[in-house]
Design an enzyme around this catalytic site. Structure first.
Site, PDB file in Angstrom:
ATOM      1  CD  GLU A  55      -3.918  -5.329   1.881  1.00  0.00           C
ATOM      2  OE1 GLU A  55      -5.007  -5.104   2.631  1.00  0.00           O
ATOM      3  OE2 GLU A  55      -2.996  -5.275   2.426  1.00  0.00           O
ATOM      4  CD  GLU A  99      -3.389  -1.045   2.389  1.00  0.00           C
ATOM      5  OE1 GLU A  99      -4.466  -1.971   1.632  1.00  0.00           O
ATOM      6  OE2 GLU A  99      -2.980  -0.610   2.822  1.00  0.00           O
TER       7      GLU A  99
END
Length: 347
Positions: free
Chosen positions: A279, A173
């Site tokens: 995710e 991320e």
């Protein structure tokens, strides 16, 4: 003359042995599934060390990987690796050796493996990309050297366990880059790109067939992806796949999926790179909505233009309600039986 010829021949033989030796050549990953239906299982070793045991929907206690694979058609797992993590089962624990042992267990179960390299001693995410303590005082060149050496170290540790990962995320991320402040994208997109390149090249030096991923959160946020992915590419970064996270609510998942698919198609059109949603998750107490969400995003990612949708991974579905002080987006209940969320993966 004969001695010189013999010496030259011997040297040639040594060179050929070194060049042709399997250990001297980048390995190739085995063929990944054409579409990954995956689960991040990084909490599993720590949960097992605490005594957790999972049951299937019929209440039968079974190995969690067996349940994921045979009940929900999961064919791939995602495993995080930290540099020098603490011993905390929830916020540490996953060093390269434990990650490799889990990867071997997954491979032995017939599952493909993705590694998520957090270039940190603990969580790396949009709000924090903290350098490992051992790297804190490094110059930027030393930082790149550390990324190269540690990435190769993780990869060779995996191979010592008999595992060649199919995919490796270069960071986690990295909405505003990695290894702050040196690799903070808003301060230096070029530094961020060089760090991504270093990680990518380190992976490829060990396994030329392993695909590398740059992963951002908020898969619906097109402006973020254009700025970050576009900035990387403009600065010469090399990687294979664009990764996304998506954690919608029970009330907005449909619109968020629509936005994420539009963003994915835009990424494919702009940059020619495939997309993987590495995710997803939703509140465990909204299982019907979660099942519908999983089914919808799985189907729409699989149907992206040009076959460039490569997979979807549920994040830590084995987590029980409130695990790690309040995480509630797993897919198991307090009675250790699953919700119906993962049924969204079924064909």
């Amino acid at each position: 003359m004969l001695r010189k010829a013999a010496t030259g021949l011997f040297a040639l033989i040594i060179v050929l042995v070194l060049v042709l030796s399997p250990s001297a050549q980048p390995h190739k990953a085995a063929a990944a599934p054409s579409f990954a239906k995956g689960a991040d299982i990084s909490w599993v070793p720590g949960m097992e060390a605490q005594g957790y045991k999972w049951k299937d929907k019929n209440g039968v206690q079974r190995d969690i990987l067996d349940i994921l694979k045979n009940d929900y058609q999961i064919n791939s797992v995602r495993i995080r690796v930290w540099v020098n993590p603490s011993s905390s089962y929830t916020n540490g624990y996953m060093n390269k050796e434990r990650a490799a042992a889990l990867a071997k267990r997954a491979k032995d179960a017939g599952l493909s493996v993705m590694l998520t390299l957090h270039y940190s001693d603990s969580w790396a995410d949009p709000g924090k990309q903290t350098k490992p303590a051992a790297w804190a005082g490094y110059t930027f060149q030393q930082l790149m050297d550390a990324v190269w050496n540690w990435t190769r170290d993780v990869m060779t540790t995996m191979q010592s366990y008999g595992v060649t990962p199919d995919w490796v995320q270069i960071g986690n991320e990295t909405n505003n880059g990695m290894l702050w402040d040196d690799g903070k994208a808003s301060l230096s997109m070029q530094n961020y790109a060089w760090l991504v390149n270093t990680g990518n090249n380190a992976v490829k030096s060990v396994s030329s067939g392993t695909k590398t991923i740059v992963h951002l959160s908020n898969g619906y946020d097109n402006s973020l992806f254009v700025w970050n992915i576009g900035g990387l590419i403009a600065n010469g970064a090399t990687f294979d796949i664009i990764g996304m996270s998506l954690y919608p609510s029970a009330s907005d998942w449909s619109s968020k999926v629509t936005q994420t698919i539009a963003n994915a198609n835009d990424m494919i059109s702009r940059y020619g790179k495939p997309v993987m949603v590495t995710e997803i998750g939703m509140d465990y107490n909204q299982p019907s909505a979660a099942k519908s969400f999983v089914s919808d995003i799985k189907t729409k990612i699989r149907n992206l233009s040009g076959g460039k949708g490569l997979g979807v991974f549920y994040w830590e579905p084995e987590a029980t309600p409130g695990y790690n002080g309040g995480y509630n987006m797993g897919a198991w209940q307090a009675d250790m039986k699953p919700t119906i969320a993962l049924e969204g993966f079924l064909n």
